[in-house]
Write an enzyme that holds these catalytic residues in place. Structure first.
Site, PDB file in Angstrom:
ATOM      1  CD1 TRP A   1      29.261 -18.440 -19.651  1.00  0.00           C
ATOM      2  CD2 TRP A   1      31.240 -19.381 -19.141  1.00  0.00           C
ATOM      3  NE1 TRP A   1      29.025 -19.483 -18.792  1.00  0.00           N
ATOM      4  CE2 TRP A   1      30.204 -20.076 -18.455  1.00  0.00           C
ATOM      5  CE3 TRP A   1      32.553 -19.795 -18.968  1.00  0.00           C
ATOM      6  CZ2 TRP A   1      30.466 -21.167 -17.629  1.00  0.00           C
ATOM      7  CZ3 TRP A   1      32.817 -20.885 -18.143  1.00  0.00           C
ATOM      8  CH2 TRP A   1      31.785 -21.546 -17.486  1.00  0.00           C
ATOM      9  CG  ASP A   2      33.868 -14.619 -26.631  1.00  0.00           C
ATOM     10  OD1 ASP A   2      35.102 -14.777 -26.663  1.00  0.00           O
ATOM     11  OD2 ASP A   2      33.270 -13.817 -27.374  1.00  0.00           O
ATOM     12  CE1 TYR A   3      32.025 -13.275 -19.665  1.00  0.00           C
ATOM     13  CE2 TYR A   3      32.127 -15.081 -18.090  1.00  0.00           C
ATOM     14  CZ  TYR A   3      31.447 -14.009 -18.644  1.00  0.00           C
ATOM     15  OH  TYR A   3      30.202 -13.666 -18.170  1.00  0.00           O
TER      16      TYR A   3
END
Length: 781
Positions: free
Chosen positions: A448-450
């Site tokens: 999630w591109d966290y």
């Protein structure tokens, strides 16, 4: 009014009603067919009938429009309660139709009094937009009565600001009280400095927080030009031009500082300014002259791209300040997202602050690496990187590295095995060897591109047993706040593993069945979405957002990105929290954070689809839009979830400033961040200071005088808030917006307290500047 003019007004109004009715009926039917609200169909049919009666000049038209208004009130209360900004799009158009109908029929009957009375209703509703704390002129959340706030005594003697957050502890606290809650509204401009930076390139964003050493400020521009400025007068002392450039995301958030106690004052490079650049260089400069230190690296410079595998167009570079940890310079680096598999290495390295010699390196995928690469001429490619600021505890000699994830955010198949536990993890590195002491992962198998975006804050706080322990606070893009014992990484407050969605991704990906939730700390701006929480400026674009919500796949937290159908991710890849980080008042145990509430829509596309899409869209070199993910079977498309007129589809606030009482682990106060004064539908500036709260960038800075300074909103102000209550005490007008964290210091020349902010333009704004501005109290204050 003449009867012929009234008749024209009647026809125009009836025609508008017909158009509105057609839109509401047809689009409302689409929403209802997808399982959404039937309200819009019903209202559309009512408006169609009202238009017919209007053409016939029958008073029943007004009665039906009135009925729609009151039905809308009942429906709105049932659906969203009494939240002002939730009411705004639902209520505004029905109220407007009602008021115009009153004017029309009052004109028919020559009864103008009713028009004036009803028009007041619209004025009252619109006036609510400008309340500084939302509908009831109060903070969104407030528990201020439960907090015994105190102002501590201060000698107000100068203390240098030697790192991005004043020191290496990440708390941005200034122990000064000259400027306080009683006099902050008297602040005036002391001086303005112009850096002369390039204002034409939208990739160049000024996010700099200057250092202050004695009576000199040290600031940097997106081109990594270093300016030494007299802190009291704003006059230039020297300038060093590195002439750095990059293909994307040019910015310099800060510098480092080192004092060599083994040499005497006045010796060359007795005090050094440490700067890294967007094209991968590391400089050491004499703080007095700005000249490169000849004994550092190659005549004052070290090439940071050596051994990092960046042999392409330059996807590895530095945007955040270097960390000076005693006699070491610790360096991470940003790797452009979603460009290719095997992107440059994410290794973290330490260099000798005097010689520039490489002392150690940590390769997240190879535990055998101690300094130089082992099996090739570069460290392991495709590993997580540290693009934001690290923190350092000099007593424990531990460096705290907030890690991102491997560059292909939505395809985790080929991530090097040993590096998997370090994706989106906070890692404590031994200051002497660089080897991990502990790691805590905030998102498993990140898809999630966290990335961890924020510098950690090193504080002391009570655990659940009431014992005071050395703690590290880590903010995340997810809106989760993790509190860990910084000695060993164990949670200080409760963390739970909770089940998360398992379907919707591509079959190749590894998906964790659970994810960690920091349930012992407040969660900020991450309440699950629903159709009822969609927004728009009117009922019409809100209807489109409701349809969009029903069309897009949304499974709650950790909705997976798949091929074909768009997936809705909230919090989005911008946050939650981002690089601005927290500030902390150690006397009152208050943590101050600011957040972003903008969902993203994303989808993977096949290689063939990617080729088609690139015929009409240009891929983004930062990977935050359309990006190739070369080496995988897919490309990625990412957009912000906006309505067709460019308004967020999630109801306000879009960003807040929050104070958290770390004694109670509860929110003390929370307020919308800034106004929409510089924004408007279709990208057209409306000039209306609507207090809906804007996405926030950069960070807060807090003082012992009880003031929280912040400028990272979307309007052109530096604000000072009461640290106890959140009430706005001062709003200083800036020539453009700012996307930088303020800093505060005492001048050793005149003993006065100054607040300094880099003013280069708000995030995503076309209005830019090259200002550094200092504010102080008049001499008689």
């Amino acid at each position: 009014m003449r009867r012929s003019s009234v008749r024209v007004l009647q026809y125009i109004y009836a025609t508008i009603l017909v158009i509105a009715a057609m839109f509401l009926v047809f689009m409302g039917a689409k929403l209802a067919f997808n399982g959404g609200s039937f309200y819009y169909i019903i209202v559309g049919l009512c408006y169609a009938l009202s238009a017919w009666w209007m053409f016939k000049k029958e008073i029943k038209s007004l009665y039906l429009i009135t009925l729609v208004l009151f039905a809308t009130i009942i429906w709105t209360v049932w659906e969203v309660g009494f939240d002002y900004w939730a009411w705004f799009p639902r209520f505004l158009a029905p109220l407007g139709f009602f008021i115009v109908a009153c004017f029309v029929f009052a004109s028919f009957n020559n009864k103008k009094g009713i028009s004036a009375v009803i028009a007041c209703a619209l004025g009252i509703i619109v006036f609510g937009c400008f309340f500084s704390r939302g509908f009831m002129n109060k903070p969104l959340v407030a528990n201020i009565d439960s907090h015994d706030y105190k102002i501590v005594a201060s000698d107000n003697k100068p203390i240098d600001w030697t790192g991005y957050s004043r020191d290496t502890m990440g708390i941005r606290y200034s122990p000064f009280t000259q400027i306080n809650r009683d006099n902050v509204d008297k602040l005036t401009l002391a001086w303005t400095y112009h850096t002369g930076r390039d204002l034409t390139n939208p990739n160049k964003v000024d996010q700099n927080t200057p250092l202050q050493i004695d009576n000199t400020l040290y600031a940097c521009t997106p081109e990594n030009t270093i300016h030494a400025i007299n802190a009291t007068t704003g006059e230039r002392k020297w300038i060093f031009e590195s002439k750095a450039s990059a293909i994307s995301w040019q910015r310099c958030r800060g510098l480092g500082y080192y004092k060599d106690v083994s040499t005497i004052k006045g010796a060359a490079c007795h005090e050094r300014i440490i700067a890294n650049t967007v094209d991968g260089r590391l400089f050491a400069l004499d703080s007095e002259t700005g000249k490169p230190c000849s004994d550092f690296g190659d005549h004052g410079v070290v090439n940071l791209r050596d051994n990092m595998g960046d042999n392409g167009p330059g996807y590895y570079y530095q945007t955040s300040a270097p960390l000076v940890a005693k006699d070491k310079i610790v360096i991470g680096g940003w790797v452009a997202d979603n460009q290719q598999l095997g992107e440059p290495a994410g290794a973290i390295r330490a260099f000798d602050v005097k010689s520039g010699q490489l002392l150690w390196a940590w390769d997240p995928a190879d535990p055998n690496v101690k300094r130089d690469p082992i099996s090739s001429n570069h460290y392991t490619l495709g590993t997580p990187n540290m693009w934001t600021h690290a923190a350092y505890d000099p007593d424990l000699d531990l460096i705290y590295a907030p890690m991102g994830s491997a560059g292909t955010d939505y395809y985790n198949v080929d991530r090097p095995k040993n590096s998997v536990p370090y994706n989106a993890a906070l890692v404590a590195l031994d200051g002497q060897t660089g080897q991990p002491k502990w790691a805590f992962q905030t998102t498993h198998d990140d898809l999630w591109d966290y990335d961890l975006p924020s510098q950690p804050a090193l504080i002391d706080m009570k655990n659940e047993a009431g014992e005071v322990v050395p703690t590290i606070i880590q903010l995340t893009k997810r809106g989760q706040i993790f509190a860990l014992d910084r000695r060993n990484g164990t949670p200080v407050t409760k963390v739970e593993e909770r089940p998360v969605p398992q379907t919707g991704s591509i079959p190749e990906n590894t998906i964790s069945p659970t994810q960690p939730y920091s349930v012992g700390m407040p969660q900020i701006g991450a309440t699950p979405l629903s159709e009822e929480k969609t927004w728009g400026t009117t009922m019409f674009d809100q209807l489109l957002c409701r349809i969009s919500f029903r069309d897009i796949r949304y499974d709650g937290d950790f909705t997976l990105v798949g091929v074909g159908k768009w997936g809705l991710m909230y919090p989005g890849a911008l946050g939650g929290f981002n690089w601005g980080s927290a500030s902390y008042d150690p006397e009152n145990h208050l943590l101050f954070v600011n957040d972003i509430r903008i969902p993203n829509v994303k989808r993977l596309i096949t290689r063939e689809q990617y080729k088609e899409v690139t015929k009409t869209q240009t891929p983004t070199p930062d990977g935050h839009g359309l990006a190739p993910m070369d080496g995988t079977p897919y490309g990625i498309e990412t957009n912000v979830w906006f309505s067709p007129i460019g308004v967020p589809c999630l109801q306000p606030p879009f960003g807040t400033i929050t104070a958290i009482n770390l004694d109670t682990k509860k929110i003390a106060w929370q307020i919308p961040a800034g106004t929409a004064e510089e924004l408007g539908p279709l990208g057209i500036k409306a000039g209306m200071p609507l207090t809906m709260g804007m996405p926030t960038y950069a960070g807060t800075s807090v003082t012992a005088g009880g003031i929280v300074f912040f400028a990272g909103t979307q309007d052109n102000y530096l604000r000072g808030y009461d640290a106890q209550t959140g009430h706005e005490l001062v709003k200083l007008t800036l020539p453009v917006g700012a996307s930088a964290t303020p800093m505060v210091f005492i001048s050793p020349e005149n003993g006065k307290e100054y607040v300094v902010i880099s003013v280069g333009g708000a995030a995503h704004s076309k209005n830019t500047g090259d200002y550094i501005m200092a504010f102080t109290l008049p001499d008689n204050k």
